[in-house]
Design a protein around this motif. Structure first.
Motif, mmCIF file in Angstrom:
data_model
loop_
_atom_site.group_PDB
_atom_site.id
_atom_site.type_symbol
_atom_site.label_atom_id
_atom_site.label_comp_id
_atom_site.label_asym_id
_atom_site.label_seq_id
_atom_site.Cartn_x
_atom_site.Cartn_y
_atom_site.Cartn_z
ATOM 1 N N GLU A 75 12.979 13.701 -40.463
ATOM 2 C CA GLU A 75 13.397 12.334 -40.805
ATOM 3 C C GLU A 75 12.481 11.308 -40.140
ATOM 4 O OE1 GLU A 75 17.495 11.732 -39.839
ATOM 5 O OE2 GLU A 75 18.159 13.450 -41.022
ATOM 6 N N GLN A 76 12.144 11.534 -38.871
ATOM 7 C CA GLN A 76 11.260 10.605 -38.163
ATOM 8 C C GLN A 76 9.884 10.551 -38.820
ATOM 9 O OE1 GLN A 76 11.340 12.181 -34.191
ATOM 10 N NE2 GLN A 76 13.021 10.852 -33.549
ATOM 11 N N ALA A 77 9.343 11.702 -39.155
ATOM 12 C CA ALA A 77 8.019 11.740 -39.783
ATOM 13 C C ALA A 77 8.051 11.085 -41.160
ATOM 14 C CB ALA A 77 7.528 13.182 -39.890
ATOM 15 N N THR A 78 9.151 11.249 -41.880
ATOM 16 C CA THR A 78 9.297 10.598 -43.183
ATOM 17 C C THR A 78 9.296 9.087 -43.033
ATOM 18 O OG1 THR A 78 10.557 12.490 -44.005
ATOM 19 C CG2 THR A 78 10.759 10.429 -45.238
ATOM 20 N N VAL A 140 5.353 18.890 -39.794
ATOM 21 C CA VAL A 140 6.728 18.947 -39.273
ATOM 22 C C VAL A 140 7.625 19.710 -40.242
ATOM 23 C CG1 VAL A 140 8.729 17.509 -38.715
ATOM 24 C CG2 VAL A 140 6.488 16.892 -37.841
ATOM 25 N N GLN A 141 7.416 19.517 -41.542
ATOM 26 C CA GLN A 141 8.202 20.270 -42.523
ATOM 27 C C GLN A 141 7.917 21.766 -42.421
ATOM 28 O OE1 GLN A 141 6.939 18.179 -46.039
ATOM 29 N NE2 GLN A 141 8.819 16.982 -46.153
ATOM 30 N N ALA A 142 6.663 22.138 -42.204
ATOM 31 C CA ALA A 142 6.314 23.549 -42.045
ATOM 32 C C ALA A 142 6.944 24.121 -40.778
ATOM 33 C CB ALA A 142 4.796 23.729 -42.020
ATOM 34 N N ASP A 143 6.926 23.341 -39.684
ATOM 35 C CA ASP A 143 7.564 23.789 -38.448
ATOM 36 C C ASP A 143 9.056 23.996 -38.652
ATOM 37 O OD1 ASP A 143 5.164 23.741 -37.114
ATOM 38 O OD2 ASP A 143 5.524 21.800 -36.133
ATOM 39 N N THR A 144 9.684 23.103 -39.390
ATOM 40 C CA THR A 144 11.122 23.215 -39.658
ATOM 41 C C THR A 144 11.414 24.453 -40.482
ATOM 42 O OG1 THR A 144 11.350 20.820 -39.554
ATOM 43 C CG2 THR A 144 13.105 22.028 -40.667
ATOM 44 N N GLU A 145 10.588 24.701 -41.500
ATOM 45 C CA GLU A 145 10.783 25.884 -42.322
ATOM 46 C C GLU A 145 10.591 27.161 -41.505
ATOM 47 O OE1 GLU A 145 11.762 28.121 -45.627
ATOM 48 O OE2 GLU A 145 12.040 25.989 -45.205
ATOM 49 N N PHE A 146 9.596 27.167 -40.623
ATOM 50 C CA PHE A 146 9.379 28.329 -39.752
ATOM 51 C C PHE A 146 10.591 28.543 -38.853
ATOM 52 C CE2 PHE A 146 8.125 29.916 -35.576
ATOM 53 C CZ PHE A 146 7.684 31.174 -35.933
ATOM 54 N N ALA A 147 11.105 27.453 -38.268
ATOM 55 C CA ALA A 147 12.267 27.576 -37.376
ATOM 56 C C ALA A 147 13.476 28.092 -38.143
ATOM 57 C CB ALA A 147 12.574 26.223 -36.740
#
Length: 150
Positions: A75-78, A140-147
């Motif tokens: 959300e912050q990055a968006t 950040v989206q890729a990090d979220t998907e990995f997590a």
């Protein structure tokens, strides 16, 4: 003083390798295996057809504080991307001034100012800020998907 400035030539790669590895023989350099084609299948745990496992996974995803933090970072990055995009658009502002007349005890608008400004991006600073924000969002989206998958 000249002796302190004298530089020795750097050691040869073979000497460095001998000091670091000692008697270890390295016949061929290490290399990662070939990547598996395609992306990781989402929800692969459901292939086990275990209702209890599926319930535990759903609960873990729902209650995982790391995933909530990761979602907040997305959300912050968006929003940072939206701010960077907004900086490239014209800015409009309206200001008004008012006052109170002591004799009549009434207030009135005494001035209204409308301002329009637009920064020309001659050297690409705003464009590059927007591109950096977009790449950050993707990361950040890729990090979220990995997590989430881990």
């Amino acid at each position: 003083m000249l002796g302190g400035c004298a530089l020795q030539s750097p050691p040869k790669p073979e000497e460095t390798r001998a000091q670091a590895l000692g008697a270890t023989e390295v016949e061929k350099p290490w290399r990662a295996g070939d990547p598996v084609p395609g992306a990781v299948q989402d929800n692969w745990l459901t292939t086990f057809n275990d209702a209890q496992l599926n319930a535990l996974v759903a609960e873990a995803v729902q209650r995982n504080p790391d995933l909530r933090v990761a979602a907040t970072k997305v959300e912050q990055a968006t929003e940072q991307l939206r701010i960077a995009e907004a900086a490239r658009r014209p800015q409009i502002s309206i200001r008004g001034t008012g006052g109170i007349k002591v004799s009549d005890a009434s207030s009135a608008l005494t001035g209204l100012i409308g301002l329009v400004s637009w920064e020309l991006d001659l050297w690409g600073q705003l464009r590059y800020q927007r591109e950096a924000a977009a790449v950050t969002l993707t990361s950040v989206q890729a990090d979220t998907e990995f997590a989430r998958q881990s």
